[in-house]
Write a protein that holds these residues in place. Structure first.
Motif, PDB file in Angstrom:
ATOM      1  N   LEU A   2      27.273  33.755  41.494  1.00 31.80           N
ATOM      2  CA  LEU A   2      28.494  34.372  40.964  1.00 31.80           C
ATOM      3  C   LEU A   2      28.341  34.457  39.647  1.00 31.80           C
ATOM      4  O   LEU A   2      29.066  35.385  39.211  1.00 31.80           O
ATOM      5  N   ARG A   3      27.770  33.582  38.849  1.00 32.74           N
ATOM      6  CA  ARG A   3      27.663  33.842  37.459  1.00 32.74           C
ATOM      7  C   ARG A   3      26.821  35.231  36.804  1.00 32.74           C
ATOM      8  O   ARG A   3      27.071  35.758  35.791  1.00 32.74           O
ATOM      9  N   ILE A  93      32.633  33.896  35.780  1.00 31.55           N
ATOM     10  CA  ILE A  93      33.037  32.318  35.694  1.00 31.55           C
ATOM     11  C   ILE A  93      33.499  32.007  34.127  1.00 31.55           C
ATOM     12  O   ILE A  93      34.633  31.340  34.036  1.00 31.55           O
ATOM     13  N   ALA A  96      37.206  33.552  34.142  1.00 31.92           N
ATOM     14  CA  ALA A  96      38.022  32.544  34.656  1.00 31.92           C
ATOM     15  C   ALA A  96      38.416  31.355  33.720  1.00 31.92           C
ATOM     16  O   ALA A  96      39.550  31.085  33.802  1.00 31.92           O
ATOM     17  N   VAL A 124      39.573  38.978  38.377  1.00 30.19           N
ATOM     18  CA  VAL A 124      38.671  37.757  38.895  1.00 30.19           C
ATOM     19  C   VAL A 124      38.731  37.519  40.281  1.00 30.19           C
ATOM     20  O   VAL A 124      37.806  36.952  40.994  1.00 30.19           O
ATOM     21  N   LEU A 125      40.011  37.264  40.921  1.00 32.49           N
ATOM     22  CA  LEU A 125      40.048  36.862  42.378  1.00 32.49           C
ATOM     23  C   LEU A 125      39.598  37.830  42.946  1.00 32.49           C
ATOM     24  O   LEU A 125      38.840  37.577  44.240  1.00 32.49           O
ATOM     25  N   VAL A 128      35.734  37.416  43.137  1.00 30.17           N
ATOM     26  CA  VAL A 128      35.540  36.248  43.950  1.00 30.17           C
ATOM     27  C   VAL A 128      35.473  36.467  45.433  1.00 30.17           C
ATOM     28  O   VAL A 128      34.675  36.215  46.365  1.00 30.17           O
ATOM     29  N   GLU A 129      36.671  37.137  45.856  1.00 29.29           N
ATOM     30  CA  GLU A 129      36.911  37.605  47.314  1.00 29.29           C
ATOM     31  C   GLU A 129      35.586  38.514  47.772  1.00 29.29           C
ATOM     32  O   GLU A 129      35.104  38.228  48.798  1.00 29.29           O
ATOM     33  N   PHE A 131      32.651  38.631  46.458  1.00 26.49           N
ATOM     34  CA  PHE A 131      31.438  38.026  46.526  1.00 26.49           C
ATOM     35  C   PHE A 131      31.422  37.012  47.795  1.00 26.49           C
ATOM     36  O   PHE A 131      30.365  36.915  48.712  1.00 26.49           O
ATOM     37  N   ALA A 132      32.501  36.526  48.252  1.00 26.87           N
ATOM     38  CA  ALA A 132      32.619  35.856  49.330  1.00 26.87           C
ATOM     39  C   ALA A 132      32.350  36.490  50.474  1.00 26.87           C
ATOM     40  O   ALA A 132      31.789  36.023  51.639  1.00 26.87           O
TER      41      ALA A 132
END
Length: 135
Positions: A2-3, A93, A96, A124-125, A128-129, A131-132
């Motif tokens: 994620l970085r 990151i 965040a 940012v959320l 992350v979503e 990426f997941a």
């Protein structure tokens, strides 16, 4: 992994911006119209000179009311001149962490000293979503 995701990958690029000379109530109307809580203030050369938030607008109205002054003024009179920014190549990151440590809702994104966008906690959320889902 994620970085490797950068602020510029998820920032908003089409921003509502003001100049210091923008009428305060014109700015308030735009904040309301676009349902945003604040916007960057840009100087004559495109440099970031401040940020106008809902809180700044409320302080202005209270100050004007308290002093029984005529309502109005310019954004430059009420904006916050101290603006925390983030570099366009900051990893998500770091973004965040900045939101958490300094309790920010949004950060202007800067490249070569110029404003190129803005990133929010929601962005940012979203990163992350995505990426997941992709992972």
């Amino acid at each position: 992994m994620l970085r490797s995701v950068k602020a510029s990958d998820y920032m908003a690029e089409k921003l509502i911006t003001f100049t210091p000379e923008t009428d305060l109530f014109e700015a308030i109307n735009l904040l309301l119209k676009y349902r945003i809580t604040g916007a960057p203030v840009i100087g004559a050369n495109g440099e970031l000179v401040g940020l106008l938030s809902e809180a700044d607008c409320l302080k202005a109205i209270l100050t004007l009311t308290y002093h029984e002054e005529e309502m109005g003024g310019k954004v430059g009179d009420y904006m916050s001149p101290e603006v925390f920014t983030i570099s366009h190549d900051a990893d998500i990151i770091s973004v965040a962490e900045e939101f958490i440590i300094n309790k920010r809702r949004r950060l202007p994104v800067i490249k070569n000293g110029k404003l190129i966008g803005q990133i929010s906690r929601r962005d940012v959320l979203r990163a992350v979503e995505q990426f997941a889902q992709d992972g």
